[in-house]
Design a protein around this motif. Structure first.
Motif, short mmCIF file in Angstrom:
data_model
loop_
_atom_site.label_atom_id
_atom_site.label_comp_id
_atom_site.label_asym_id
_atom_site.label_seq_id
_atom_site.Cartn_x
_atom_site.Cartn_y
_atom_site.Cartn_z
N SER A 5 8.06 7.58 2.47
CA SER A 5 7.47 6.58 1.60
C SER A 5 8.43 5.41 1.49
O SER A 5 9.64 5.59 1.35
N VAL A 25 4.58 2.39 4.26
CA VAL A 25 4.13 3.76 4.02
C VAL A 25 4.14 4.01 2.51
O VAL A 25 5.18 3.90 1.87
N VAL A 28 3.45 10.13 2.52
CA VAL A 28 3.37 10.98 3.71
C VAL A 28 2.46 12.14 3.33
O VAL A 28 2.78 12.92 2.43
N VAL A 36 -0.13 9.48 7.37
CA VAL A 36 0.47 8.73 6.28
C VAL A 36 -0.56 7.79 5.66
O VAL A 36 -1.50 7.35 6.32
N VAL A 38 -0.96 4.11 4.33
CA VAL A 38 -0.25 2.85 4.55
C VAL A 38 -0.93 1.73 3.78
O VAL A 38 -2.16 1.63 3.76
#
Length: 75
Positions: A5, A25, A28, A36, A38
């Motif tokens: 992250s 990110v 996760v 992930v 995003v």
């Protein structure tokens, strides 16, 4: 490849006329296979599963192993 992250990533397009995408990110979700969440530069959020070496880490999250002199900016 492992992401955390806060990592800033860039997705390299496989198509000539399609621009690269950048994002951060947020979470996760899974490591194997990598999934992930995003937040993209345009503000929207999506779940992303990188494939074929199309992701570069532009900047690691503060305090990560790579940020402290680990493997560098690309994975």
């Amino acid at each position: 490849m492992e992401l955390q992250s806060g990592d800033a990533i860039e997705v390299v397009s496989n198509k000539v006329e399609q621009p690269h995408r950048s994002g951060v990110v947020e979470r996760v979700l899974q490591q194997d296979p990598l999934r992930v969440e995003v937040r993209w530069e345009d503000g929207h959020t999506s779940v992303f599963m990188p494939s074929g070496g199309n992701v570069r880490v532009r900047e690691h999250a503060a305090g990560s192993e790579a940020d402290a002199g680990g493997t560098g900016t690309e994975r």
